[in-house]
Every structure is written in C-alpha cells, then in structure tokens.
Design an enzyme around this catalytic site. Structure first.
Site, PDB file in Angstrom:
ATOM      1  N   GLY A  13      10.129  11.514   2.286  1.00 21.11           N
ATOM      2  CA  GLY A  13       9.100  10.705   2.917  1.00 21.11           C
ATOM      3  C   GLY A  13       7.765  11.413   3.022  1.00 21.11           C
ATOM      4  O   GLY A  13       6.702  10.778   2.980  1.00 21.11           O
ATOM      5  N   ASN A  14       7.804  12.756   3.140  1.00 19.23           N
ATOM      6  CA  ASN A  14       6.552  13.503   3.284  1.00 19.23           C
ATOM      7  C   ASN A  14       5.770  13.582   1.985  1.00 19.23           C
ATOM      8  O   ASN A  14       4.646  14.068   1.966  1.00 19.23           O
ATOM      9  CB  ASN A  14       6.839  14.921   3.789  1.00 19.23           C
ATOM     10  CG  ASN A  14       7.532  15.778   2.745  1.00 19.23           C
ATOM     11  OD1 ASN A  14       8.554  15.383   2.195  1.00 19.23           O
ATOM     12  ND2 ASN A  14       6.994  16.948   2.481  1.00 19.23           N
ATOM     13  N   LYS A 133      21.323   2.577  11.774  1.00 19.50           N
ATOM     14  CA  LYS A 133      19.997   2.951  11.294  1.00 19.50           C
ATOM     15  C   LYS A 133      18.924   2.216  12.087  1.00 19.50           C
ATOM     16  O   LYS A 133      18.855   0.993  12.079  1.00 19.50           O
ATOM     17  CB  LYS A 133      19.856   2.617   9.806  1.00 19.50           C
ATOM     18  CG  LYS A 133      18.575   3.133   9.169  1.00 19.50           C
ATOM     19  CD  LYS A 133      18.563   4.627   9.072  1.00 19.50           C
ATOM     20  CE  LYS A 133      17.350   5.122   8.305  1.00 19.50           C
ATOM     21  NZ  LYS A 133      17.304   6.584   8.204  1.00 19.50           N
ATOM     22  N   LYS A 221      18.458   7.039   0.867  1.00 19.09           N
ATOM     23  CA  LYS A 221      17.731   7.298  -0.377  1.00 19.09           C
ATOM     24  C   LYS A 221      18.394   8.367  -1.231  1.00 19.09           C
ATOM     25  O   LYS A 221      18.508   8.227  -2.455  1.00 19.09           O
ATOM     26  CB  LYS A 221      16.293   7.677  -0.046  1.00 19.09           C
ATOM     27  CG  LYS A 221      15.426   8.111  -1.217  1.00 19.09           C
ATOM     28  CD  LYS A 221      15.324   9.633  -1.361  1.00 19.09           C
ATOM     29  CE  LYS A 221      14.704  10.284  -0.146  1.00 19.09           C
ATOM     30  NZ  LYS A 221      14.639  11.763  -0.284  1.00 19.09           N
ATOM     31  N   LYS A 283      21.582  15.115   2.584  1.00 15.58           N
ATOM     32  CA  LYS A 283      21.111  15.717   1.333  1.00 15.58           C
ATOM     33  C   LYS A 283      22.211  16.558   0.698  1.00 15.58           C
ATOM     34  O   LYS A 283      22.421  16.529  -0.523  1.00 15.58           O
ATOM     35  CB  LYS A 283      19.867  16.564   1.600  1.00 15.58           C
ATOM     36  CG  LYS A 283      18.656  15.753   2.045  1.00 15.58           C
ATOM     37  CD  LYS A 283      17.500  16.664   2.392  1.00 15.58           C
ATOM     38  CE  LYS A 283      16.232  15.862   2.732  1.00 15.58           C
ATOM     39  NZ  LYS A 283      16.423  14.922   3.856  1.00 15.58           N
TER      40      LYS A 283
END
Length: 330
Positions: A13-14, A133, A221, A283
């Site tokens: 996102g960054n 979420k 994602k 991740k």
C-alpha cells in the site's frame, strides 16, 4: 514461448500512499514513480514482469465517498466488488502512467497494460461466516445498528486513540483461481508488463446455475498475488513492503534478523506466532505458498533493497542455494 524469466511483483500500500500523506494524486504519482524506479534493474536483466498492488486506503476512500453520496444526495451505494474494480482501474492507471514515464526515462521499450482482474472464491469458505476485515468509516452504535438492519452489514467495535465506534467487517476468503490468468500469462510471455490482480482481485463465485456472482468480500493481496504467480508459472515472486528485514522476536530485546531459514524452520516460526498477523504473517504465508506450488524464489523486501540484494534473510526448501528459495527482507 519466451525464454525470459518471469517475476510477479506485489506492491504494498505504501507504493502509492504513505503515512501522514493526504493521498493527493500528486503524492500517489510521485510515490509510484519512486517505487517503480527500483524495478528497472529487473527489466535491464531481461525479466518479464507482472505487477499487482494493494488498495486498502483507496477502497476505504471509495466507501467513504459512497457513504457521503448516500447521506447528502440520496445516491445508491455501490457494492464492495464495484469499489474494488474502481480502485483496480484508477490505481492501475496511476501505476501504468508512472511506469511508462520511468521506461521512457531509461530508454526501455516495453508496452504496459492494466487489467481488471476477477478472482474466484468459494462461497462456502468459512470466512463468510466469520467476517474480520474492517472497511469503511467508523459509525456510532446507533447508526451501525440501523445499517445492520437495513443493509445486513456486520459491525465490530473499534477502539482508537481518537475514540471508539463501530466499523463494518467483511469476509476475507482465500483466492481459488484467477479468471483471466491465461490472458495475463500470454501477454507477459510476449513482453508486456501487466498490471493485474489489484487489491487481491474482485471476489466472484459461480452459483449452482453457473452464473458468475459478486461476493461482498475482500481478498488478501499477497495471497492472490502468490496464486497468480504460481498459475502463470512465474519463476520469482516479490512482495515489496516498507520495512527492511524479516525479524525474529520483532521489537523485543532479543530481536534478530533471520539471515537464512529453510522451509520447515519458517513454517515453525510462523506456527509459533513469530510473525505478526496484521503485518508479516500473511506475507510469509504467501511466500511459502508460492514455493509450495513450484516457484523458484520469493523475496519479501523494501523496494530500495531490491537491486543491492541485501535481503537480510533467505528461506529455502533445504539448506541448499541451488534449491528453491524464498529470500526475505522485511
């Protein structure tokens, strides 16, 4: 068929929106350009690339705009899947334009295409009975109760430094398939840089009649990107985040960088809760899944660490550099 290596790069996102920024288009374009400069070396080495991205802040803003439009102008709210599709298109456009400018700057001749990407989920996934979420704005208890009654939304209490309230929660099911993966694979094989599966993809499912339906959900994602990378036979999978290394005992007195881990050790540390569920654990799971499904190498790192390859840690199936590798720098 192309003989070039294929890499899937999942932008965090960054990559577009960073802490304490307002999220103006100028900020997002500059952030995208700065991030994409770091992948030029892969293109110089002849890689074919597929780029995915997050959309958390942007889809949250879309939901806020929906809410304001309904309250002020009595406009119908768009469902979550449409908001995800909207942000796939807008973020993809920002990344594509920034990437075209980066390619022009470095005199690299590649075509770039953005693809809106539906992702299959199982409507019987247990996530649908346990939504977790958080999305959208924070409401008062009274307003949350009204929305729950009128729209069927589920809310959970949220407590922050600025106060408490109630926030909508939606399911986050596991991705089961990428609907246009063959198109993505074909274009990447021809040398196109493909931007796809943004925000985890648009969650869809087939009903009993075989009709494609939208699911009011969001998909992780990194998990969707790992599945895409595996399904299009990518050699390498990169997750770009905003911290420099993977740590064991993160932020504890005995914190240490994980220099080299094999698959079993990584799984053990994951099961021990060594990686935060709200940050690193998803991740790590995505990186492990890519290797499980046949990928050669997965890297989790900060964008600026890519070219110097100071990843800080590597994970392999065995302690053998010739074997399949997950190199991690988080």
């Amino acid at each position: 068929m192309s003989t070039k290596k294929l890499a899937v790069i999942a932008l965090g996102g960054n990559a577009l929106l960073r802490g304490n920024q307002k999220g103006t288009i100028e900020e997002q374009e500059q952030n995208a350009t700065d991030t994409l400069e770091n992948i030029v070396f892969l293109l110089r080495q002849g890689y074919n690339l597929v780029i995915s991205h997050g959309n958390g802040p942007q889809v949250g803003n879309a939901l806020l705009q929906n809410d304001a439009g309904e309250q002020v102008y009595n406009l119908p709210q768009m469902p979550l899947d449409v908001c995800v599709a909207d942000t796939q298109g807008s973020i993809g456009y920002i990344i594509e334009r920034a990437l075209r400018n980066v390619l022009h700057k470095h005199n690299i001749k590649r075509e770039v295409v953005t693809l809106v990407t539906p992702v299959l989920v199982d409507i019987n996934d247990t996530a649908f009975s346990n939504p977790t979420k958080r999305v959208g704005r924070i409401y008062s208890k009274e307003d949350a109760d009204k929305l729950a009654a009128s729209k069927g939304w589920v809310f959970k209490e949220e407590v922050k430094d600025t106060g408490s309230g109630w926030r909508r929660v939606v399911p986050s099911p596991a991705p089961k398939g990428i609907l246009n993966e063959k198109v993505i694979e074909s274009m990447a094989d021809q040398g196109f840089i493909v931007i796809a599966s943004g925000g985890g993809g648009i969650p869809v499912y087939y009903d009993e009649e075989g009709t494609l339906r939208a699911a009011e959900a969001v998909i992780d994602k990194d998990s969707a990107s790992a599945l895409l990378a595996s399904n299009i036979k990518a050699n390498e999978f990169y997750i770009l985040t905003d911290v420099p290394y993977i740590y064991l005992n993160y932020k504890q007195p005995n914190q240490q960088i994980a220099e080299f881990l094999n698959y079993d050790d990584t799984k053990k540390y994951l099961d021990m809760g060594m990686f935060g569920e709200g940050s690193m654990a998803p991740k790590i799971r995505a990186a492990l899944k890519f290797i499980e499904l046949g990928g050669e190498k997965s890297i989790i790192t900060e964008a600026t660490k890519l070219e110097d390859k100071k990843y800080g840690s590597k994970i392999t199936m065995e302690y053998d550099a010739k074997d399949k590798t997950i190199g991690c720098s988080c």
